[in-house]
Design a protein around this motif. Structure first.
Motif, PDB file in Angstrom:
ATOM      1  N   SER A 392      -7.881  -8.470  -6.410  1.00  0.00           N
ATOM      2  CA  SER A 392      -7.787  -9.747  -7.121  1.00  0.00           C
ATOM      3  C   SER A 392      -6.898 -10.723  -6.346  1.00  0.00           C
ATOM      4  O   SER A 392      -6.189 -10.335  -5.416  1.00  0.00           O
ATOM      5  CB  SER A 392      -7.221  -9.536  -8.521  1.00  0.00           C
ATOM      6  OG  SER A 392      -5.861  -9.156  -8.455  1.00  0.00           O
ATOM      7  N   SER A 397      -3.853  -5.896 -11.492  1.00  0.00           N
ATOM      8  CA  SER A 397      -4.931  -5.460 -12.381  1.00  0.00           C
ATOM      9  C   SER A 397      -4.314  -4.783 -13.598  1.00  0.00           C
ATOM     10  O   SER A 397      -3.149  -4.373 -13.576  1.00  0.00           O
ATOM     11  CB  SER A 397      -5.875  -4.473 -11.677  1.00  0.00           C
ATOM     12  OG  SER A 397      -5.223  -3.226 -11.443  1.00  0.00           O
ATOM     13  N   THR A 398      -5.086  -4.684 -14.664  1.00  0.00           N
ATOM     14  CA  THR A 398      -4.576  -4.068 -15.894  1.00  0.00           C
ATOM     15  C   THR A 398      -4.295  -2.587 -15.709  1.00  0.00           C
ATOM     16  O   THR A 398      -3.445  -2.022 -16.387  1.00  0.00           O
ATOM     17  CB  THR A 398      -5.582  -4.233 -17.047  1.00  0.00           C
ATOM     18  OG1 THR A 398      -6.850  -3.670 -16.651  1.00  0.00           O
ATOM     19  CG2 THR A 398      -5.767  -5.699 -17.411  1.00  0.00           C
ATOM     20  N   ASN A 470      -5.679 -13.588 -13.688  1.00  0.00           N
ATOM     21  CA  ASN A 470      -4.709 -12.555 -14.072  1.00  0.00           C
ATOM     22  C   ASN A 470      -3.402 -13.097 -14.655  1.00  0.00           C
ATOM     23  O   ASN A 470      -2.429 -12.350 -14.780  1.00  0.00           O
ATOM     24  CB  ASN A 470      -4.382 -11.636 -12.889  1.00  0.00           C
ATOM     25  CG  ASN A 470      -5.566 -10.792 -12.478  1.00  0.00           C
ATOM     26  OD1 ASN A 470      -6.394 -10.444 -13.311  1.00  0.00           O
ATOM     27  ND2 ASN A 470      -5.656 -10.465 -11.200  1.00  0.00           N
ATOM     28  N   SER A 497      -6.215 -15.082 -17.709  1.00  0.00           N
ATOM     29  CA  SER A 497      -7.041 -15.891 -16.801  1.00  0.00           C
ATOM     30  C   SER A 497      -7.624 -17.128 -17.472  1.00  0.00           C
ATOM     31  O   SER A 497      -8.277 -17.940 -16.808  1.00  0.00           O
ATOM     32  CB  SER A 497      -8.194 -15.074 -16.179  1.00  0.00           C
ATOM     33  OG  SER A 497      -7.715 -13.937 -15.496  1.00  0.00           O
TER      34      SER A 497
END
Length: 619
Positions: A392, A397-398, A470, A497
C-alpha cells in the motif's frame, strides 16, 4: 564499534517534533478530542451497556466526590482498591444483588459527580500457554536475527540503561538470566512488595526484553540494558480492570520509560484510556499485544497512544491467531519464541504476548541511544523502519500494521521533514480563507494539523478533507474563548481511506479545525482541506401565471436553475426545474378542480428554499 549515525543525527531534528507531544497546559483538551474519537459523543462518558459480561457486579469508577459519598449516593459497596488508584479518585465498588447492575452503571455514567464509570472487566491472557523442552534455547532465538539484532551488536555501542515496566504476572527473581536485571516492583494481586511470578507469563515476557547476553547461560534479550520493573497484576490466565489500572499507575510513578502490556480486554475503558494518556503525556512509550483471537485488536492495544503489536512467523507471514484491524501499528515475531521460564528453566512461547516485548525491547534500545525522544518519535522510527509486508501507499495494512519490526533499519531511519507542516497546536494554526484548498500530510505518528478560519457574517459552509489511503481522518471543529474549547464537534463519518465532508451554519467569529488520524497513523500521501462558502440566501418566491381548471401545465418564473416542488396539502403533485433564464413549466398528471389550492416552492443548489406561492385554480 561505530557510533550511532542516522539515529544520532536526527536528535536535533527530534526537537522539532517534541512540540507535537501535548504539554500540560493543552494536554487535557487534546486528550478530550482523542477520547471523543474513540468513545464517541461526550469525552467524559463511554462504554455501552449492551456489551456487559454476564453476572457483572463490579464497577471501576472515577469520582469527584468522596468514597463515603459515592457509596451512599449509589447504594454500592466499596471494595479493596490500591492506594495508587485512590490517589486519583478511582475506586472499585460492588453492586448489591438487590439492585439492577445496568441501572446503577447507567446512573453513574450520567451523574455529574462521576468522571468515568466502567464494568470491572476480566481480560483474557490468551497465549499464556507454552511448551517446556528440556534443552536451552540460546541457539533457537530466530526472532533476534529476524529483526536485525546481529547488525546492532556488531555496529553499535549502547550504554544507557532504560527502565521498562512489565505489567504482567510478576517475574521469577531466581531466573539466572534475569539476575541483576530487576528493579523494585509491586504485587497488586497479593498486595505486597514481592511481585514473584507463579504463572510464568511475566517471566517469559521479561526474558524476551532483557535477558542477559553474552553470559554463556540460557537466552539473550532484545535489550540486555533494560532494567525491568516487575508489576504483578494477575496469577491466572485472566486479569481484572482494577489490578491492571493499578499496575499502569504504578508503572508511571516508578519512572519507567517504556511499559509492556501483554494482556487484553475486549472493550475500551475510559479510565484506562486516561491513565495511558497520562503516560503518553509524560513521555512514556506504551506497547501492548494486539490479542490472540484472530479478530479485532484488543485493549489497551487499541488506544491511539499505544503501540499495538501483532504476531508473525519465521517467513514473515502474519500468525493466524494475531488480532488485527484499524488500530494495529506493527507486527513482530510471535511464534515459538525462546525465552526465560520459572524455576531457572527455558522454553518457548507463542502469541502476541511475545511479539509485544520484542517491540518493547527495540523501543528501549532506541531510548538507550537517544533518551530524549518522546513516544511520537519512537513510534515513528519503529514504524518507518519496519520491514514492509504491504504494498500500500504508506506500507500499512490491517493485518500487518506498518510491517514487521526491524531494529537495524530503525537505527538507520530519519524523521520526516515538517518544514511546511500546518501547526500541530491551536496557537500555531494555519490561517485559511474560504473557497481555497490547502494541502498537507499526516507526517508522523500522532501528527495533527490545525487550521483557523475567520468568519465575518452569518453563512453556511461545507468542510471537506480528502481521503488518504489507509488513513482514518477525523476533524475536530470548535471555537476558543477564555482558554477553553467552545461548542466542539467531532466528525468521523467515513471509514479508513474515506473522505470527511460536512456542512455547518456559522456565525461571525474565529473557528478552528484539527485534522488527524484516529489511530495516530501517518502517510506520505497529501490530503486537501477546504472550507467552501455555500449560498444561504433563499430564492425569491416564484411567480406563477394564472392556472385554470383545464390546464395540465403550470408556467411562471423562478430563480435560475432552481428546483420546483408543487404540493396540494402534504401531497406532492409535481416537480420541475427552472431554466437558465428562470422560466419554468411544471406538468400536472391530472387537471385540478376550480378553487383547488396549490403551493409552489423553489430551492437552490445549496438547499435554500423560497417562500411558497399560493395558487388558487381558476374556472
Amino acid at each position: 564499534m561505530k557510533k550511532l549515525n542516522s539515529l544520532a543525527a536526527v536528535l536535533t531534528a527530534g526537537a522539532i517534533l517534541l512540540s507535537a507531544l501535548p504539554g500540560s497546559a493543552k494536554a487535557d483538551e487534546e486528550q478530550d478530542r482523542r477520547k471523543a474519537s474513540l468513545f464517541g459523543g461526550s469525552a467524559s462518558r463511554s462504554g455501552t451497556l449492551a456489551s456487559l459480561s454476564e453476572n457483572s457486579s463490579e464497577i471501576v469508577v472515577k469520582t469527584k466526590i468522596s468514597a463515603s459519598q459515592l457509596t451512599k449516593k449509589f447504594g454500592v459497596k466499596l471494595l479493596a482498591t490500591p492506594e495508587v488508584l485512590k490517589e486519583q479518585g478511582i475506586f472499585a465498588v460492588k453492586v448489591p444483588k438487590s439492585k439492577n447492575f445496568k441501572s446503577v452503571l447507567s446512573d453513574m455514567k450520567n451523574s455529574s459527580s462521576i468522571t468515568s464509570a466502567e464494568e470491572n472487566m476480566k481480560g483474557e491472557g490468551k497465549g499464556f500457554g507454552y511448551t517446556l523442552p528440556n534443552d536451552p534455547y540460546l541457539n533457537n532465538q530466530w526472532h533476534l536475527s529476524k529483526i536485525g539484532m546481529p547488525v546492532l551488536w556488531k555496529n553499535y555501542s549502547l550504554k544507557n540503561k532504560v527502565k521498562v515496566a512489565v505489567v504482567d504476572s510478576g517475574v521469577d527473581a531466581t531466573q539466572p538470566d534475569l539476575s541483576g536485571q530487576l528493579l523494585k516492583g509491586y504485587d497488586f494481586y497479593s498486595k505486597d512488595s514481592n511481585p514473584n511470578d507463579t504463572l510464568g507469563h511475566g517471566t517469559a515476557v521479561a526474558g524476551v526484553i532483557a535477558a542477559k547476553a553474552n553470559n554463556g547461560v540460557g537466552v539473550a534479550g532484545v535489550n540486555p540494558l533494560a532494567q525491568i520493573i516487575p508489576i504483578r497484576v494477575s496469577a491466572s490466565k485472566s486479569i481484572n480492570s482494577v489490578d491492571a489500572l493499578a499496575g499502569l499507575s504504578y508503572a508511571i510513578k516508578s519512572g519507567a520509560k517504556v511499559i509492556n502490556l501483554s494482556y487484553g480486554f475486549p472493550a475500551p475503558n475510559s479510565i484506562e484510556f486516561d491513565i495511558i494518556y497520562e503516560a503518553y503525556r509524560k513521555g512514556i512509550v506504551v506497547v501492548a499485544a494486539s490479542g490472540n483471537d484472530g479478530k479485532s485488536v484488543n485493549y489497551p492495544a487499541g488506544y491511539p497512544t499505544v503501540i499495538s503489536v501483532g504476531s508473525t512467523g519465521k517467513n514473515d507471514a502474519v500468525s493466524k491467531f494475531s488480532s488485527y484491524g484499524g488500530a494495529l501499528d506493527l507486527v513482530a515475531p510471535g511464534e515459538n519464541i525462546a525465552t526465560t521460564m520459572m524455576n531457572k528453566r527455558y522454553g518457548i512461547g507463542s502469541g502476541t504476548s511475545f511479539s509485544a516485548p520484542i517491540v518493547t525491547g527495540v523501543a528501549s534500545l532506541v531510548l538507550s541511544a537517544a533518551p530524549n525522544l518522546n513516544p511520537i518519535e519512537v513510534e515513528y522510527l519503529l514504524e518507518k523502519g519496519a520491514a514492509k509486508l504491504s504494498s500500500s501507499k504508506n506500507g500499512w495494512s490491517t493485518k500487518a500494521g506498518f510491517g514487521r519490526v526491524d531494529a537495524a533499519r530503525t537505527f538507520q531511519t530519519d524523521f520526516p521533514s515538517i518544514k511546511n507542516d500546518s501547526g500541530n497546536v491551536r496557537s500555531k494554526a494555519r490561517k485559511v480563507t474560504l473557497n481555497k484548498a490547502y494541502s498537507d500530510r499526516y507526517d508522523y505518528s500522532g501528527d495533527s494539523d490545525w487550521y483557523s478560519l475567520k468568519v465575518t457574517k452569518n453563512m453556511k459552509v461545507r468542510v471537506d478533507v480528502s481521503g488518504v489511503t489507509n488513513i482514518d481522518s477525523d476533524v475536530w471543529m470548535d471555537q476558543y474563548a477564555n482558554g477553553k474549547s467552545v461548542s466542539p464537534v467531532q466528525y468521523d463519518r467515513a471509514k479508513i481511506s474515506g473522505k470527511e465532508s460536512f456542512t455547518r451554519t456559522l456565525k461571525p467569529g474565529t473557528y478552528y479545525f484539527e485534522v488527524y488520524d484516529a489511530n495516530n497513523h501517518w502517510s506520505q500521501q497529501n490530503y486537501s482541506f477546504k472550507v467552501t462558502a455555500l449560498d444561504t440566501t433563499a430564492p425569491k418566491t416564484p411567480i406563477v401565471y394564472k392556472v385554470k381548471s383545464r390546464d395540465l401545465i403550470i408556467k411562471g418564473k423562478a430563480e435560475k436553475n432552481s428546483s420546483l416542488l408543487l404540493k396540494k396539502g402534504s401531497s406532492v403533485l409535481a416537480k420541475g426545474t427552472a431554466s437558465s433564464t428562470g422560466t419554468f413549466s411544471v406538468k400536472l398528471k391530472t387537471r385540478q378542480a376550480k378553487g383547488t389550492v396549490l403551493y409552489l416552492t423553489a430551492a437552490d443548489k445549496s438547499g435554500n428554499k423560497s417562500k411558497a406561492t399560493k395558487i388558487v385554480v381558476q374556472p
